[in-house]
Scaffold this motif. Structure first.
Motif, PDB file in Angstrom:
ATOM      1  N   CYS A   1      50.915 -32.669  56.440  1.00 57.49           N
ATOM      2  CA  CYS A   1      51.104 -32.695  54.988  1.00 57.49           C
ATOM      3  C   CYS A   1      49.730 -32.793  54.331  1.00 57.49           C
ATOM      4  N   VAL A   2      49.356 -31.747  53.620  1.00 55.83           N
ATOM      5  CA  VAL A   2      48.058 -31.716  52.945  1.00 55.83           C
ATOM      6  C   VAL A   2      48.253 -32.134  51.499  1.00 55.83           C
ATOM      7  N   ILE A   3      47.478 -33.116  51.082  1.00 52.31           N
ATOM      8  CA  ILE A   3      47.577 -33.675  49.733  1.00 52.31           C
ATOM      9  C   ILE A   3      46.257 -33.414  49.030  1.00 52.31           C
ATOM     10  N   SER A   4      46.310 -32.690  47.936  1.00 53.40           N
ATOM     11  CA  SER A   4      45.087 -32.365  47.209  1.00 53.40           C
ATOM     12  C   SER A   4      45.117 -32.963  45.806  1.00 53.40           C
ATOM     13  N   PRO A   5      44.367 -34.050  45.593  1.00 54.04           N
ATOM     14  CA  PRO A   5      44.249 -34.572  44.230  1.00 54.04           C
ATOM     15  C   PRO A   5      43.789 -33.505  43.242  1.00 54.04           C
ATOM     16  N   LEU A   6      42.970 -32.567  43.702  1.00 54.08           N
ATOM     17  CA  LEU A   6      42.500 -31.499  42.812  1.00 54.08           C
ATOM     18  C   LEU A   6      43.670 -30.733  42.203  1.00 54.08           C
ATOM     19  N   ILE A   7      44.627 -30.344  43.037  1.00 50.45           N
ATOM     20  CA  ILE A   7      45.766 -29.566  42.545  1.00 50.45           C
ATOM     21  C   ILE A   7      46.650 -30.421  41.645  1.00 50.45           C
ATOM     22  N   THR A   8      47.000 -31.611  42.122  1.00 50.31           N
ATOM     23  CA  THR A   8      47.873 -32.493  41.341  1.00 50.31           C
ATOM     24  C   THR A   8      47.248 -32.837  39.994  1.00 50.31           C
ATOM     25  N   HIS A   9      45.959 -33.131  39.988  1.00 51.49           N
ATOM     26  CA  HIS A   9      45.276 -33.546  38.758  1.00 51.49           C
ATOM     27  C   HIS A   9      45.080 -32.399  37.761  1.00 51.49           C
ATOM     28  N   HIS A  10      45.317 -31.165  38.206  1.00 52.25           N
ATOM     29  CA  HIS A  10      45.175 -30.020  37.298  1.00 52.25           C
ATOM     30  C   HIS A  10      46.529 -29.412  36.925  1.00 52.25           C
ATOM     31  N   ASN A  11      47.590 -30.116  37.236  1.00 55.17           N
ATOM     32  CA  ASN A  11      48.926 -29.637  36.897  1.00 55.17           C
ATOM     33  C   ASN A  11      49.141 -29.786  35.385  1.00 55.17           C
ATOM     34  N   PRO A  12      49.330 -28.666  34.662  1.00 48.00           N
ATOM     35  CA  PRO A  12      49.479 -28.752  33.196  1.00 48.00           C
ATOM     36  C   PRO A  12      50.737 -29.496  32.756  1.00 48.00           C
ATOM     37  N   GLU A  13      51.701 -29.662  33.669  1.00 45.78           N
ATOM     38  CA  GLU A  13      52.889 -30.447  33.324  1.00 45.78           C
ATOM     39  C   GLU A  13      52.567 -31.937  33.263  1.00 45.78           C
ATOM     40  N   LEU A  14      51.490 -32.334  33.928  1.00 46.24           N
ATOM     41  CA  LEU A  14      51.091 -33.745  33.955  1.00 46.24           C
ATOM     42  C   LEU A  14      49.978 -34.041  32.958  1.00 46.24           C
ATOM     43  N   TYR A  15      49.061 -33.086  32.810  1.00 45.37           N
ATOM     44  CA  TYR A  15      47.910 -33.274  31.922  1.00 45.37           C
ATOM     45  C   TYR A  15      47.762 -32.036  31.039  1.00 45.37           C
ATOM     46  N   SER A  16      47.910 -32.214  29.745  1.00 50.14           N
ATOM     47  CA  SER A  16      47.689 -31.087  28.842  1.00 50.14           C
ATOM     48  C   SER A  16      46.204 -30.732  28.868  1.00 50.14           C
ATOM     49  N   ASN A  17      45.896 -29.454  28.793  1.00 45.62           N
ATOM     50  CA  ASN A  17      44.513 -28.982  28.905  1.00 45.62           C
ATOM     51  C   ASN A  17      43.825 -29.601  30.124  1.00 45.62           C
ATOM     52  N   PRO A  18      44.354 -29.353  31.320  1.00 37.51           N
ATOM     53  CA  PRO A  18      43.875 -30.058  32.517  1.00 37.51           C
ATOM     54  C   PRO A  18      42.439 -29.751  32.903  1.00 37.51           C
ATOM     55  N   ASN A  19      41.870 -28.661  32.387  1.00 35.13           N
ATOM     56  CA  ASN A  19      40.493 -28.308  32.740  1.00 35.13           C
ATOM     57  C   ASN A  19      39.471 -28.867  31.759  1.00 35.13           C
ATOM     58  N   SER A  20      39.927 -29.677  30.816  1.00 35.63           N
ATOM     59  CA  SER A  20      39.027 -30.289  29.838  1.00 35.63           C
ATOM     60  C   SER A  20      38.827 -31.762  30.161  1.00 35.63           C
ATOM     61  N   PHE A  21      37.677 -32.289  29.749  1.00 35.03           N
ATOM     62  CA  PHE A  21      37.371 -33.702  29.960  1.00 35.03           C
ATOM     63  C   PHE A  21      37.879 -34.498  28.766  1.00 35.03           C
ATOM     64  N   ASN A  22      38.895 -35.324  29.002  1.00 33.94           N
ATOM     65  CA  ASN A  22      39.517 -36.073  27.916  1.00 33.94           C
ATOM     66  C   ASN A  22      39.921 -37.468  28.395  1.00 33.94           C
ATOM     67  N   PRO A  23      39.084 -38.476  28.155  1.00 36.97           N
ATOM     68  CA  PRO A  23      39.402 -39.845  28.600  1.00 36.97           C
ATOM     69  C   PRO A  23      40.711 -40.388  28.052  1.00 36.97           C
ATOM     70  N   ASP A  24      41.201 -39.819  26.943  1.00 34.17           N
ATOM     71  CA  ASP A  24      42.469 -40.295  26.387  1.00 34.17           C
ATOM     72  C   ASP A  24      43.655 -39.976  27.294  1.00 34.17           C
ATOM     73  N   ASN A  25      43.439 -39.152  28.311  1.00 31.70           N
ATOM     74  CA  ASN A  25      44.490 -38.948  29.314  1.00 31.70           C
ATOM     75  C   ASN A  25      44.898 -40.264  29.958  1.00 31.70           C
ATOM     76  N   PHE A  26      43.986 -41.252  29.893  1.00 30.57           N
ATOM     77  CA  PHE A  26      44.247 -42.519  30.571  1.00 30.57           C
ATOM     78  C   PHE A  26      44.353 -43.697  29.605  1.00 30.57           C
ATOM     79  N   ASN A  27      44.681 -43.401  28.347  1.00 32.84           N
ATOM     80  CA  ASN A  27      45.020 -44.532  27.481  1.00 32.84           C
ATOM     81  C   ASN A  27      46.413 -45.029  27.863  1.00 32.84           C
TER      82      ASN A  27
END
Length: 537
Positions: free
Chosen positions: A421-447
């Protein structure tokens, strides 16, 4: 001579089905025979997985080599492409005759990372044991369970606060002094060069109780970097999987010395700590009293903790201790250095975010020149959001894996024993269903509001479950301290844009164009901090 002629005569007169065969024909026959054996072996290995592989999509694969042709080119771009192509769901990938299934959705990750059937790290990590031994990252499950239990107390909150935090404060001053040498200079420095030596020294002094400042690193940093590249280069080359062939390969190309260099510093640390350990007990036996009588309990670093284990099942060999020292020191300094460097680069690229972090630091610490305290780190909420957002975009462990030692069912797909089972934080962290505009730097993702909306396993920079990162709290506190102390003294700047970053995928994630930063002294720091306090008030 006669024996040689006899062998040569036998070779030239060898026949197949009654017909003489030349040397060239024998070579061709041998090659085709080997290919036939490999094809049969490949088919035999894959037979169990036919039902599962027919259910899943994946990159093109071929007999014997699997999907290894896909490894040519930019690994980062490839993995991001396939994550998007397969809609951030399950997809398969063959590494030779080994089946890997990429797990990317948070609900599925929670199952795998917490399953007692998925605690093994698998064959990729086994390749790394030649470099780093069997430390916590690579150890088999039975060994890992015992060793992890012994090491957990080293990273308790009280130990970090009382033993490690003063060292974090001290080393952050050293980093400030290093940066000070190039302050107000228009020529950028690579901030990673400054940070890596400080973090290596910090990890050695905290976890090993070893002061590296008075010694050289004996080539350890460069050895780790080159050694990690060797491991990563081996993964897509299925012909290098057999240890016999790989050992011959590194010997022929002169890479063998890299593995030796990596062990020099750990060997020196272990020898010194063993000597200290023997001297301590010699003194105890001579005086017939405890060497710590009348004093608070003495802190024991990693090596002494392992040497102190006295249960039969906890006895550590020299090779066990070596593996843990290399893993702890190597992983500790590499991951912290890279994350801090990416953080400073992001703050330099986005000065408005840097200003917001600095205002928060001023509000929490005031205009005092006193070092930050453990309690004050808890007030730096926005800085922690910056750190988490940096780790979302640039996870220091971009790919991790678990090999199943029993069947596990996910989304009506039965993953069989032996599946990687290969787990890639890169893929999960860029899922647009989880993070809007996933390729942008936005600290408010973690408010607090946005975090509450997402699944817990939407963020897996520290892995998760029982085999999650043992140093998570350690790393976050250390990062908070060094970023705070640097920003109190300097503002950071760069001509680089976010789009200029070129990522290289390996065991860790690197920026191939470096981390070019210029710094300016905050000469009016006290006035700015007073204004920030008044605004906050």
């Amino acid at each position: 001579m006669q024996m040689f002629q006899g062998v040569r005569s036998l070779y030239l007169n060898y026949s197949m089905f009654g017909f003489p065969a030349s040397g060239t024909q024998l070579i061709v026959i041998t090659v085709f025979s080997i290919l036939a054996i490999l094809l049969c072996y490949d088919k035999w290995n894959r037979r169990r997985y036919e039902t599962l592989t027919n259910e899943l999509n994946g990159p093109p694969d071929y007999p014997i080599i699997g999907s290894c042709l896909e490894s040519f080119g930019d690994h980062y771009e490839k993995i991001m492409f396939y994550g998007d192509l397969f809609n951030y769901g399950l997809f398969k990938c063959w590494f030779g005759s080994y089946l890997s299934v990429f797990i990317t959705k948070p609900e599925d990750l929670q199952i795998i990372l917490n399953s007692s059937k998925a605690l093994n790290k698998g064959y990729v990590y086994k390749m790394a044991t030649k470099l780093i031994g069997e430390g916590l990252v690579t150890a088999p499950v039975d060994k890992w369970k015992i060793h992890r239990r012994l090491m957990n107390p080293l990273f308790k909150y009280d130990i970090i606060k009382e033993k490690f935090f003063p060292i974090f404060q001290e080393k952050s001053k050293v980093l400030v002094q290093k940066i000070q040498k190039g302050v107000d200079n228009t020529q950028p420095i690579d901030i990673l060069d400054c940070i890596s030596s400080v973090t290596l020294s910090t990890v050695c002094q905290t976890t090993m109780d070893y002061n590296l400042d008075t010694h050289t690193d004996m080539g350890f940093k460069m050895g780790v970097i080159k050694g990690v590249e060797l491991v990563i280069n081996r993964v897509p080359k299925v012909w290098l999987y057999p240890d016999v062939i790989y050992n011959l390969y590194i010997k022929l190309f002169g890479y063998e010395n890299i593995y030796k260099i990596v062990r020099n510093l750990p060997r020196h640390i272990i020898a010194k700590k063993k000597n200290d350990y023997v001297n301590k007990f010699s003194k105890k036996n001579t005086t017939d009293t405890d060497v710590n009588d009348g004093k608070s309990e003495c802190f024991k670093g990693l090596v002494e903790t392992l040497l102190d284990s006295n249960k039969p099942e906890e006895r550590f060999t020299d090779e066990d201790i070596m593996g843990h020292v290399i893993t702890m020191v190597g992983a500790g300094f590499e991951t912290t250095s890279l994350t801090a460097s990416f953080c400073f680069l992001m703050l330099a690229i986005y000065p408005d975010i840097q200003d917001k972090v600095y205002d928060e630091i001023c509000s929490a610490l005031g205009d005092s020149d006193e070092p930050i305290t453990m309690e004050q780190t808890n007030k730096l909420v926005y800085l922690k959001q910056v750190i988490y957002e940096t780790l979302r975009l640039f996870p220091t462990a971009p790919i991790i894996s678990r090999q199943l030692h029993d069947d596990v069912t996910i989304r009506n797909h039965k993953l069989l024993k032996g599946t990687m089972c290969v787990i890639s934080p890169l893929i999960t962290h860029h899922n647009p269903e989880l993070y809007s505009n996933p390729n942008s730097f936005n600290p408010d993702n973690f408010n607090a509001e946005n975090v509450a909306k997402r699944h817990k396993y939407s963020f897996i920079a520290f892995s998760g479950g029982p085999r999650g990162c043992i140093g998570k709290k350690y790393g976050l506190v250390f990062l908070t301290v060094i970023i705070t102390e640097v920003l109190r003294s300097f503002s950071v700047h760069t001509d680089m844009k976010f789009s200029d970053i070129k990522l290289k995928l390996g065991i860790t994630l690197h920026n191939t164009v470096g981390f070019p930063i210029t710094t300016k002294s905050r000469k009016n720091r006290h006035n700015v901090c007073n204004n920030a306090e008044m605004l906050n008030y």
